[in-house]
Enzyme design. Structure first.
Site, short mmCIF file in Angstrom:
data_model
loop_
_atom_site.label_atom_id
_atom_site.label_comp_id
_atom_site.label_asym_id
_atom_site.label_seq_id
_atom_site.Cartn_x
_atom_site.Cartn_y
_atom_site.Cartn_z
N PRO A 1 0.92 -1.42 -0.28
CA PRO A 1 -0.37 0.05 0.03
C PRO A 1 1.11 1.45 -0.47
O PRO A 1 1.93 1.57 0.36
CB PRO A 1 -0.61 -0.25 0.93
CG PRO A 1 -0.91 -1.54 1.80
CD PRO A 1 0.23 -1.79 1.17
N CYS B 1 0.00 5.88 -0.10
CA CYS B 1 -1.54 6.66 -0.21
C CYS B 1 -0.82 8.00 -1.38
O CYS B 1 0.90 7.93 -1.74
CB CYS B 1 -0.90 7.24 1.43
SG CYS B 1 -1.26 6.39 2.67
N ALA C 1 -3.57 2.48 2.37
CA ALA C 1 -4.39 2.89 3.59
C ALA C 1 -5.84 3.87 3.27
O ALA C 1 -5.47 4.90 2.69
CB ALA C 1 -3.51 3.83 4.56
N GLN D 1 -5.84 -2.47 1.76
CA GLN D 1 -5.42 -1.85 3.35
C GLN D 1 -6.48 -0.76 4.25
O GLN D 1 -6.65 -0.10 3.51
CB GLN D 1 -3.94 -1.60 3.25
CG GLN D 1 -3.68 -1.48 4.89
CD GLN D 1 -2.33 -1.12 4.87
OE1 GLN D 1 -2.01 0.54 4.29
NE2 GLN D 1 -1.24 -1.23 5.23
N TYR E 1 0.11 4.70 13.30
CA TYR E 1 -1.73 4.51 13.80
C TYR E 1 -2.08 3.92 14.36
O TYR E 1 -1.73 3.56 16.23
CB TYR E 1 -1.69 4.01 11.59
CG TYR E 1 -1.04 5.12 11.28
CD1 TYR E 1 -0.84 6.55 11.15
CD2 TYR E 1 -0.32 4.43 9.97
CE1 TYR E 1 -0.07 7.10 10.54
CE2 TYR E 1 0.43 5.12 8.83
CZ TYR E 1 0.28 6.19 8.87
OH TYR E 1 1.06 7.09 7.81
N ARG F 1 -0.49 -5.94 8.68
CA ARG F 1 0.37 -4.77 8.71
C ARG F 1 0.80 -4.77 9.93
O ARG F 1 -0.37 -3.74 10.11
CB ARG F 1 1.19 -4.01 7.92
CG ARG F 1 2.10 -3.81 7.34
CD ARG F 1 2.14 -2.67 6.21
NE ARG F 1 3.26 -2.51 5.55
CZ ARG F 1 4.01 -1.50 4.43
NH1 ARG F 1 3.17 -0.99 4.46
NH2 ARG F 1 4.90 -2.05 4.68
#
Length: 375
Positions: free
Chosen positions: A34, A36, A68, A111, A194, A242
């Site tokens: 992934p 962004c 994401a 994701q 995150y 992940r």
């Protein structure tokens, strides 16, 4: 004499051998990780996503995982992040996916993410700084504890029990939407500082309830989210996680705790674990170099049967091949490298003497002397 091992056939590439992630079969072990794009409109996928994903879907990789994707508006890293939280975001992504699938058979995953205290920021090319609530493009961020990522950032709101329940349901709801869109894999984002990573690490989680303190308590939210997503997704959809295997900060989340988490996820039926690192604390000291995160993936792979994806400055085909041949990982995640070279899998197959799928519109570009490159 028995069945010869792969090592007896030097022309059979590990990187281009098939792999199963639970119910999902991949033609090779190159995973587009992934990345962004910060190019959505109120969470809705845009024409940029059609171009970007269309390009990647013609690369010959075994799997493409979308960036994401926030499970609620407050969970976006920036105001321009992709989302999957309502009918409008689902419909917009559906349009993009239909376009991509019209021309590519590559399996596509997503994701699902919540940025927690690292939400409400500017886009990277606009500086990437935190945006306070009440300012344009800003909102109140959430976290396990009222501790900002950077000193001077707006203080996050510590989630209460009802807020935690709402996060779990948001992930489950997004998983149901992902399944309706025909996505074949769901990756739960518990890395890079995150929200789910924030609950895992004792550096960001100072709670004194059932979600803080002991390792079991700090893992509780992620395991609840995994169970909820697994229950929401049909059996034919692969579900995995992940993680950042270490915070690279003394006293933080580390490999030993990651191994314990991987075991707990395996017991719950996780189809893969994607191993990255860092992102939780500005004090991190990361020894960046080629393949610098591979030892983390290898340490986890040694303790579980779950397929492990390694990522992190793996840029050369023979480097990727060697990682798999040594049994350090089951698949290789490529991110920035495939942005730079969107035909990386083609070039890897050429270098390793393997075959790769190409669209018929591109068959005539097969290089002279590589007549078997495009299978």
């Amino acid at each position: 004499m028995g069945t010869p091992h792969k090592a007896d056939h030097p022309h059979v590439s590990h990187l281009f051998s098939p792999l199963s992630l639970g119910p999902l079969s991949l033609s090779n072990r190159i995973v587009i990780a992934p990345m962004c794009q910060y190019s959505a409109d109120d969470g809705r996928a845009s024409d940029w996503h059609a171009q970007h994903l269309g390009t990647l879907s013609q690369s010959g990789a075994g799997l493409l995982i979308l960036e994401a994707t926030a499970v609620e508006p407050r969970g976006r890293i920036s105001w321009a992040d992709l989302g999957l939280w309502d009918d409008a975001t689902e419909a917009a992504l559906g349009v993009v996916l239909a376009s991509v699938r019209r021309w590519s058979k590559m399996p596509i995953g997503i994701q699902l993410a919540h940025a927690g205290r690292k939400a409400s920021t500017a886009r990277p090319w606009d500086g990437g700084g935190a945006i306070a609530p009440g300012q344009a493009h800003g909102w109140q961020v959430l976290a396990p504890s009222a501790l900002p990522f950077n000193a001077g950032d707006p203080v996050p709101q510590a989630l209460d029990a009802a807020g935690i329940d709402a996060v779990v349901e948001a992930f489950a709801a997004a998983a149901r939407r992902a399944a309706r869109l025909g996505l074949e894999l769901i990756e739960i984002h518990a890395a890079h500082g995150y929200l789910l990573h924030q609950f895992l690490s004792p550096l960001s989680n100072r709670r004194d309830d059932d979600y803080g303190g002991s390792l079991d308590n700090r893992m509780r939210l992620l395991l609840r989210v995994f169970d909820a997503v697994r229950a929401a997704a049909p059996a034919h959809v692969a579900v995995g996680v992940r993680i950042s295997a270490t915070d690279w900060v003394e006293g933080g989340w580390d490999v030993a705790q990651s191994i314990a988490l991987a075991g707990a996820l395996e017991a719950r039926g996780s189809d893969f674990i994607h191993v990255s690192s860092g992102g939780l604390d500005p004090r991190q000291q990361i020894p960046v170099g080629p393949g610098y995160q591979v030892p983390l993936a290898s340490a986890i792979k040694a303790q579980v049967a779950t397929p492990v994806i390694a990522v992190g400055l793996i840029t050369e085909p023979r480097q990727a091949e060697a990682i798999l041949a040594a049994g350090q990982a089951d698949a290789i995640g490529i991110a920035r490298g495939i942005l730079y070279d969107p035909r990386w899998p083609w070039h890897a197959a050429a270098e390793l003497g393997a075959r790769v799928q190409a669209a018929p519109q591109y068959l005539r570009c097969q290089p002279h002397g590589l007549r078997d490159l495009f299978g």
